[in-house]
Design a protein around this motif. Sequence first.
Motif, PDB file in Angstrom:
ATOM      1  N   LYS A  58     -17.056   6.009 -31.471  1.00 45.60           N
ATOM      2  CA  LYS A  58     -18.443   5.588 -31.674  1.00 45.60           C
ATOM      3  C   LYS A  58     -19.365   6.523 -30.902  1.00 45.60           C
ATOM      4  O   LYS A  58     -19.046   6.944 -29.781  1.00 45.60           O
ATOM      5  N   MET A  59     -20.478   6.832 -31.545  1.00 45.56           N
ATOM      6  CA  MET A  59     -21.512   7.614 -30.875  1.00 45.56           C
ATOM      7  C   MET A  59     -22.571   6.644 -30.385  1.00 45.56           C
ATOM      8  O   MET A  59     -22.808   5.604 -31.003  1.00 45.56           O
ATOM      9  N   GLY A  60     -23.210   6.977 -29.269  1.00 44.02           N
ATOM     10  CA  GLY A  60     -24.234   6.090 -28.736  1.00 44.02           C
ATOM     11  C   GLY A  60     -25.467   6.850 -28.320  1.00 44.02           C
ATOM     12  O   GLY A  60     -25.412   8.051 -28.025  1.00 44.02           O
ATOM     13  N   ILE A  76     -23.980   9.786 -26.035  1.00 42.08           N
ATOM     14  CA  ILE A  76     -22.698   9.453 -25.404  1.00 42.08           C
ATOM     15  C   ILE A  76     -21.680   9.088 -26.492  1.00 42.08           C
ATOM     16  O   ILE A  76     -22.052   8.928 -27.653  1.00 42.08           O
ATOM     17  N   GLU A 103     -26.337  -4.108 -33.455  1.00 43.70           N
ATOM     18  CA  GLU A 103     -27.240  -3.028 -33.902  1.00 43.70           C
ATOM     19  C   GLU A 103     -26.723  -2.475 -35.228  1.00 43.70           C
ATOM     20  O   GLU A 103     -25.511  -2.450 -35.467  1.00 43.70           O
ATOM     21  N   ILE A 137     -22.207  -4.434 -29.354  1.00 46.50           N
ATOM     22  CA  ILE A 137     -22.068  -3.784 -28.042  1.00 46.50           C
ATOM     23  C   ILE A 137     -22.125  -4.874 -26.981  1.00 46.50           C
ATOM     24  O   ILE A 137     -22.780  -5.905 -27.164  1.00 46.50           O
ATOM     25  N   SER A 156     -18.798   3.249 -23.343  1.00 43.78           N
ATOM     26  CA  SER A 156     -20.066   3.214 -24.062  1.00 43.78           C
ATOM     27  C   SER A 156     -20.347   1.862 -24.722  1.00 43.78           C
ATOM     28  O   SER A 156     -20.849   1.809 -25.849  1.00 43.78           O
ATOM     29  N   GLY A 226     -24.101   5.539 -34.448  1.00 43.33           N
ATOM     30  CA  GLY A 226     -25.063   5.115 -33.426  1.00 43.33           C
ATOM     31  C   GLY A 226     -26.125   4.202 -34.013  1.00 43.33           C
ATOM     32  O   GLY A 226     -26.449   4.289 -35.200  1.00 43.33           O
TER      33      GLY A 226
HETATM   34  C1  OOG Z   1     -24.692   1.845 -24.987  1.00 40.34           C
HETATM   35  C2  OOG Z   1     -24.077   2.100 -26.334  1.00 40.34           C
HETATM   36  C3  OOG Z   1     -25.081   2.687 -27.277  1.00 40.34           C
HETATM   37  C4  OOG Z   1     -25.623   3.086 -29.714  1.00 40.34           C
HETATM   38  O1  OOG Z   1     -25.339   2.904 -30.897  1.00 40.34           O
HETATM   39  O2  OOG Z   1     -26.638   3.698 -29.377  1.00 40.34           O
HETATM   40  C5  OOG Z   1     -24.713   2.531 -28.711  1.00 40.34           C
HETATM   41  C6  OOG Z   1     -25.467   0.561 -24.983  1.00 40.34           C
HETATM   42  O3  OOG Z   1     -26.585   0.520 -25.521  1.00 40.34           O
HETATM   43  O4  OOG Z   1     -24.975  -0.418 -24.407  1.00 40.34           O
HETATM   44  O5  OOG Z   1     -23.716   1.966 -29.085  1.00 40.34           O
END
Ligand code: OOG
Length: 256
Positions: A58-60, A76, A103, A137, A156, A226
């Motif tokens: 996963k990208m964050g 991240i 999200e 998340i 992440s 993300g």
């Molecule tokens: C970090 C993980 C971020 C995204 O899609 O931007 C993330 C967080 O917000 O807890 O998964």
Amino acid sequence: MTNLSELAAGLDEAARTATAVPQLTDTYPNLSVADAYAIQTLSVARRWARGERRAGYKMGLTSRAKMQQMGVAEVIWGRLTDAMRLEEGGEMSHARYTHPRVEPEIAYIMRKPLSGNVSLAEALDAVEAIAPAMEIIDSRYKNFKFALADVIADNSSSSGFYLGAWANPSTDVANLGIVMELNGRPVQIGSTAAILGNPIRSLVSAARLVGSVGESLQPGDIVLAGGATAAHALSPGDFVRTSFQNLGAVSFNVTA
Ligand code: OOG
Ligand code: MG
């Protein structure tokens, strides 16, 4: 400094028992990004040892909305396991998480390996299919607050994900409208363009970032690009439905 495996064990245990812990940077303000990824690797290794299997990456923080919400302005990445995959249209148990948020995302599934510096065309050519998705998340840190190194060490915030129907990889997902509804009320409205201007750029970044630690995206891996909007907190009893222009909808119920 306490060794990295101890910190990894602490975060893994926090995830396993849904208990919030203090940020690592409270104790180690100089924790480096490299050490944070090493902690992530060690912590996820404990999941492999318990029998969880690789599902992808996963990208964050690939959108401004997410960077602003979390106060961290750096892309991240984290690892996904099969145990994080939840059944689309099904239920998620709130009690299994500390303070879960949802999200809207775009998911890729790979048909070819991809690693290192690749072009947009090379990245797209390695994709088997694209799907609308939602990520759950759940930071293991108190109050969902963290610095860059904390969140990386905590995989992440990876916790769960829902995938909708797979679409042809040639589907243009550069700028598709997204509406995320909670109990029938729109709570987030956005576009896939919020993800680095085009979610495929997130796949290019994923190849580069995992390549930088000697890993690669593998055929069958899922890559979450993300969150396209800020994340929304979940409560028991919530019904979440996100519709994606041209891609369909993804939904689930939150139980106690
Ligand atoms: C970090 C993980 C971020 C995204 O899609 O931007 C993330 C967080 O917000 O807890 O998964
Ligand atoms: Mg996400």
